[in-house]
Motif scaffolding. Structure first.
Motif, PDB file in Angstrom:
ATOM      1  N   ASN A   1       0.826  -1.188   0.000  1.00  0.00           N
ATOM      2  CA  ASN A   1       0.000   0.000   0.000  1.00  0.00           C
ATOM      3  C   ASN A   1       0.869   1.250   0.000  1.00  0.00           C
ATOM      4  O   ASN A   1       0.980   1.949   1.007  1.00  0.00           O
ATOM      5  CB  ASN A   1      -0.931  -0.031   1.181  1.00  0.00           C
ATOM      6  N   SER A   4      -0.814   4.564   0.979  1.00  0.00           N
ATOM      7  CA  SER A   4      -0.992   4.829   2.405  1.00  0.00           C
ATOM      8  C   SER A   4       0.289   5.393   3.013  1.00  0.00           C
ATOM      9  O   SER A   4       0.248   6.322   3.821  1.00  0.00           O
ATOM     10  CB  SER A   4      -1.393   3.556   3.134  1.00  0.00           C
ATOM     11  N   ARG A   7       0.737   8.921   1.902  1.00  0.00           N
ATOM     12  CA  ARG A   7      -0.182   9.803   2.627  1.00  0.00           C
ATOM     13  C   ARG A   7       0.391  10.123   4.002  1.00  0.00           C
ATOM     14  O   ARG A   7       0.377  11.283   4.443  1.00  0.00           O
ATOM     15  CB  ARG A   7      -1.550   9.132   2.754  1.00  0.00           C
ATOM     16  N   LEU A  65     -10.814  10.036   8.372  1.00  0.00           N
ATOM     17  CA  LEU A  65     -10.884   9.735   6.937  1.00  0.00           C
ATOM     18  C   LEU A  65     -10.326   8.353   6.629  1.00  0.00           C
ATOM     19  O   LEU A  65     -10.855   7.649   5.761  1.00  0.00           O
ATOM     20  CB  LEU A  65     -10.139  10.798   6.135  1.00  0.00           C
ATOM     21  N   HIS A  66      -9.290   7.946   7.335  1.00  0.00           N
ATOM     22  CA  HIS A  66      -8.729   6.610   7.121  1.00  0.00           C
ATOM     23  C   HIS A  66      -9.750   5.540   7.523  1.00  0.00           C
ATOM     24  O   HIS A  66      -9.962   4.564   6.792  1.00  0.00           O
ATOM     25  CB  HIS A  66      -7.444   6.456   7.913  1.00  0.00           C
ATOM     26  N   ARG A  69     -12.547   5.461   4.959  1.00  0.00           N
ATOM     27  CA  ARG A  69     -12.117   4.793   3.734  1.00  0.00           C
ATOM     28  C   ARG A  69     -12.101   3.277   3.914  1.00  0.00           C
ATOM     29  O   ARG A  69     -12.555   2.528   3.042  1.00  0.00           O
ATOM     30  CB  ARG A  69     -10.728   5.290   3.326  1.00  0.00           C
ATOM     31  N   TRP A  72     -15.621   1.957   3.920  1.00  0.00           N
ATOM     32  CA  TRP A  72     -16.190   1.994   2.572  1.00  0.00           C
ATOM     33  C   TRP A  72     -15.645   0.849   1.719  1.00  0.00           C
ATOM     34  O   TRP A  72     -16.394   0.144   1.048  1.00  0.00           O
ATOM     35  CB  TRP A  72     -15.872   3.340   1.920  1.00  0.00           C
ATOM     36  N   VAL A  73     -14.340   0.641   1.768  1.00  0.00           N
ATOM     37  CA  VAL A  73     -13.727  -0.420   0.965  1.00  0.00           C
ATOM     38  C   VAL A  73     -14.231  -1.786   1.420  1.00  0.00           C
ATOM     39  O   VAL A  73     -14.595  -2.635   0.604  1.00  0.00           O
ATOM     40  CB  VAL A  73     -12.186  -0.342   1.048  1.00  0.00           C
TER      41      VAL A  73
END
Length: 112
Positions: A1, A4, A7, A65-66, A69, A72-73
């Motif tokens: 990743n 990630s 980020r 936000l992490h 996310r 959601w995934v």
């Protein structure tokens, strides 16, 4: 990743730059204009409060936000079946072939 980690690197870089900006604008100006030390103390208190507040807000937003996310995934992977129509990207060449074919069919239909 890799995304990630990029980020996280970007956030740490933003934290470092924000701390430097706060240091330059708040504390160093107060320390350079003070002879008694009161402005230095007040300037450092403001610097520490503003820096801590902004960085805490940024980290809270990043964690939120992490988590959002990830939820959601995971939600999308749980219910995704993938039995729809296969995507075909638009192509001018294919559109031209299809238009010529329709013109040819229309021409044959009028001859009969």
């Amino acid at each position: 990743n890799t995304a990630s980690y990029l980020r996280l690197w970007a956030l740490s870089l933003a934290h470092a730059l924000l701390s430097e900006v706060f240091w330059d604008f708040l504390f160093s100006k107060a320390a350079s204009s003070d002879s008694s030390g009161i402005f230095t103390f007040v300037g450092f208190a403001i610097f520490a409060g503003v820096t801590t507040g902004v960085l805490l807000l940024m980290e809270s937003l990043s964690a939120f936000l992490h988590a959002l996310r990830l939820h959601w995934v995971e939600h999308q992977n749980k219910y995704y079946i993938g039995d729809g129509i296969k995507f075909t990207p638009f192509s001018l060449v294919e559109a031209e072939k299809e238009a010529k074919m329709q013109l040819l069919l229309a021409h044959h239909a009028t001859e009969e």
